[in-house]
Design an enzyme around this catalytic site. Structure first.
Site, mmCIF file in Angstrom:
data_model
loop_
_atom_site.group_PDB
_atom_site.id
_atom_site.type_symbol
_atom_site.label_atom_id
_atom_site.label_comp_id
_atom_site.label_asym_id
_atom_site.label_seq_id
_atom_site.Cartn_x
_atom_site.Cartn_y
_atom_site.Cartn_z
ATOM 1 N N SER A 1 0.823 -1.219 0.000
ATOM 2 C CA SER A 1 0.000 0.000 0.000
ATOM 3 C C SER A 1 0.851 1.260 0.000
ATOM 4 O O SER A 1 0.321 2.370 0.025
ATOM 5 C CB SER A 1 -0.922 0.007 1.228
ATOM 6 N N ASN B 1 -2.385 -2.632 13.216
ATOM 7 C CA ASN B 1 -3.838 -2.454 13.157
ATOM 8 C C ASN B 1 -4.289 -1.189 13.877
ATOM 9 O O ASN B 1 -5.098 -0.417 13.359
ATOM 10 C CB ASN B 1 -4.546 -3.673 13.757
ATOM 11 N N THR C 1 -39.347 26.559 -10.668
ATOM 12 C CA THR C 1 -39.686 25.200 -10.256
ATOM 13 C C THR C 1 -39.888 24.414 -11.551
ATOM 14 O O THR C 1 -40.402 24.958 -12.540
ATOM 15 C CB THR C 1 -40.968 25.127 -9.403
ATOM 16 N N HIS C 2 -39.487 23.164 -11.537
ATOM 17 C CA HIS C 2 -39.554 22.329 -12.748
ATOM 18 C C HIS C 2 -38.798 22.969 -13.923
ATOM 19 O O HIS C 2 -39.109 22.704 -15.085
ATOM 20 C CB HIS C 2 -41.005 22.058 -13.159
ATOM 21 N N SER D 1 -13.292 25.166 -28.237
ATOM 22 C CA SER D 1 -13.485 23.961 -29.035
ATOM 23 C C SER D 1 -12.347 23.816 -30.037
ATOM 24 O O SER D 1 -11.834 24.805 -30.559
ATOM 25 C CB SER D 1 -14.825 24.039 -29.775
ATOM 26 N N LYS E 1 -16.900 28.778 -29.799
ATOM 27 C CA LYS E 1 -17.307 28.149 -28.536
ATOM 28 C C LYS E 1 -16.525 28.678 -27.338
ATOM 29 O O LYS E 1 -15.329 28.899 -27.395
ATOM 30 C CB LYS E 1 -17.129 26.631 -28.617
ATOM 31 N N ASN F 1 -16.702 27.137 -23.555
ATOM 32 C CA ASN F 1 -17.348 26.064 -22.805
ATOM 33 C C ASN F 1 -17.133 26.205 -21.291
ATOM 34 O O ASN F 1 -15.997 26.436 -20.850
ATOM 35 C CB ASN F 1 -16.805 24.709 -23.254
ATOM 36 N N GLU G 1 -18.801 21.936 -15.429
ATOM 37 C CA GLU G 1 -19.083 20.602 -15.958
ATOM 38 C C GLU G 1 -18.229 19.543 -15.265
ATOM 39 O O GLU G 1 -18.700 18.445 -14.947
ATOM 40 C CB GLU G 1 -18.848 20.578 -17.464
ATOM 41 N N TYR H 1 -9.588 -6.860 12.294
ATOM 42 C CA TYR H 1 -8.998 -6.330 11.070
ATOM 43 C C TYR H 1 -8.941 -7.399 9.987
ATOM 44 O O TYR H 1 -8.650 -8.565 10.242
ATOM 45 C CB TYR H 1 -7.588 -5.790 11.331
ATOM 46 N N GLN I 1 -7.481 -2.361 3.790
ATOM 47 C CA GLN I 1 -6.453 -1.558 3.133
ATOM 48 C C GLN I 1 -7.066 -0.691 2.040
ATOM 49 O O GLN I 1 -6.502 0.347 1.662
ATOM 50 C CB GLN I 1 -5.371 -2.479 2.535
ATOM 51 N N LYS J 1 -8.204 3.667 1.919
ATOM 52 C CA LYS J 1 -7.392 4.879 1.829
ATOM 53 C C LYS J 1 -7.426 5.588 0.476
ATOM 54 O O LYS J 1 -7.554 6.821 0.427
ATOM 55 C CB LYS J 1 -5.932 4.563 2.179
#
Length: 467
Positions: free
Chosen positions: A22, A109, A154-155, A276, A282, A284, A289, A316, A321, A324
């Site tokens: 690890s 541990n 709304t909506h 773009s 463009k 963007n 996003e 354990y 492991q 993390k």
């Protein structure tokens, strides 16, 4: 030679070493591992388990290792599996067999459980600081743009007029709750597990309260099995992080919509957009996003750890492991996202005229017409029907409600009089809603001032230390 090699005859398969190690990600815990080891060494000396001389050698060696890591001079080894064994091996190289005394009365541990808690405790404070920073940006922008009126939705349909500040404060309130969730989570993170050993504590007469005091933990774990086998505090943090990202994703979605030519409510600075490769015109909104996209990434880490933990017997297991990488990535993603959102908003132009003009379409003052009728004794359900007919007429004849003649108003109800025109101006529609939490100017400004004082007060509280 591995620190646990005494029981084994055969060498570890090289692929197993890579799969088992690890160190490729838990090296990030080096500072916390050393901090915990220094406190542990002090406790061992205090309890006469090691000598003061041994303690001083261990601490000096650990401090040297810390400097080497921070200066990029330390070579991590996959063969040594993790950050704990890498540091202990180097310590023994530096000070000889005395280094082997450091692991008395502890296990990897409870050591790793400690390291994660120290790391997460630190990161929660940093995330809270960034949440406060973003709240302050939203409140300042609300105060600066208090006179901008826009449609509320709304909506995703125009509903009623509100102030831009009211919309911004809505997100500040969400972030405020996010801050409080982390504050609550912090209390469960801030529990010392060290001294639990592998699962059954230790026979040595150790002083866990001393270690807790050294490391500034509020309490000490009360069950050794639980202390080494649980990661619910990480899951709780990942859940809080997912909620924060959800809020930022919702706001990002609105910023994306508002920056489109269909809305044209805002202009995000070029510094936070890209172009773009084929379409020269463009611009963007890539940062909102990406924030929206990275939210799924954080959700995934939460689901991964929930799934990892769901079938594990006590105590354990090596599966843990996997606690993390997702945590580290979540912290990094969350901190970058919060900082970028604050910078981007500070470099965004809010188009007052376009927002106001949008309130002139969509009959956003229709509810105020109904309220006018209620004020004049008409039951709300009847008023609702009357206004619905007026809206239908305007829709068919391409008119706004404010463009109806008084005679036409009175065809729908003889309750209408000339004061209807004043009652349904957009500004009056907004400022008439001056109840607690409403969008009226005086109410929004009051909330902004109260929240600014609260954010400032929290930022100066003792919990922040040097963060």
């Amino acid at each position: 030679m591995k620190l646990w090699s005494g029981r084994f005859e055969d060498d570890t398969d090289k692929l197993v070493e890579e799969f088992n190690a690890s160190i490729g990600f838990d090296y990030k815990l080096y500072k916390y591992d050393i901090e915990g080891s220094i406190a542990h060494a002090k406790m061992l000396a205090k309890c006469d388990i090691i000598t003061e001389t041994d303690k001083n050698k261990i601490i000096a060696g650990l401090e040297e290792i810390l400097s080497e890591i921070e200066e990029g001079e330390f070579e991590f080894s996959v063969e040594l599996e993790d950050i704990h064994m890498n540091i202990e091996h180097k310590l023994t190289e530096k000070i000889g067999s005395v280094g082997g005394k450091l692991h008395t009365a502890r296990s990897r541990n409870d050591q790793v459980a400690l390291d994660i808690r120290l790391y997460l405790r630190d990161q929660i404070k940093q995330v809270q600081g960034l949440l406060q920073q973003l709240q302050d940006v939203l409140l300042s922008l609300g105060e600066e743009h208090i006179d901008i009126i826009m449609p509320g939705y709304t909506h995703l349909q125009r509903a009623q007029p509100i102030r831009l500040a009211h919309h911004l404060v809505a997100y500040q309130q969400k972030l405020k709750r996010d801050y409080e969730r982390l504050e609550d989570c912090y209390q469960r993170v801030n529990v010392l597990p060290l001294g639990s050993g592998a699962l059954a504590g230790t026979k040595f007469d150790i002083d866990r309260e001393f270690v807790a005091q050294e490391l500034e933990f509020n309490s000490v774990s009360q069950n050794s099995l639980d202390a080494v086998s649980e990661r619910d505090f990480v899951i709780e943090f990942l859940s809080a992080a997912s909620t924060i990202m959800m809020h930022l994703s919702r706001f990002s979605e609105e910023l994306i919509l508002w920056s489109s030519s269909e809305f044209d409510f805002i202009e995000i600075s070029d510094a936070f957009c890209t172009g773009s490769s084929i379409m020269p015109q463009k611009k963007n909104p890539d940062i909102p996003e990406l924030i929206r996209g990275k939210t799924g990434r954080v959700y995934g880490h939460l689901m991964q750890l929930l799934t990892t933990m769901k079938g594990l017997p006590l105590a354990y297991n090596k599966d843990m492991q996997e606690d993390k990488e997702g945590l580290f990535d979540t912290v990094d993603t969350l901190k970058k996202t919060l900082e970028l959102m604050a910078r981007m908003l500070n470099n965004t132009e809010f188009k007052k005229d376009n927002m106001k003009e949008s309130t002139e379409r969509g009959f956003v003052n229709a509810t105020d017409v109904a309220d006018y009728l209620v004020d004049n004794g008409i039951p709300f359900r009847e008023a609702h029907e009357i206004v619905g007919k007026a809206v239908l007429y305007c829709d068919k004849h391409n008119k706004k409600l404010a463009e109806l003649s008084l005679n036409k108003w009175q065809e729908f109800s003889d309750v209408f009089s000339s004061d209807i025109y004043d009652a349904i101006t957009i500004e009056n529609c907004v400022d008439a809603r001056d109840t607690i939490g409403g969008p009226a100017k005086k109410e929004v400004l009051k909330v902004i001032q109260e929240e600014k004082e609260l954010v400032t007060s929290e930022a100066s509280s003792e919990i922040w230390g040097d963060c």
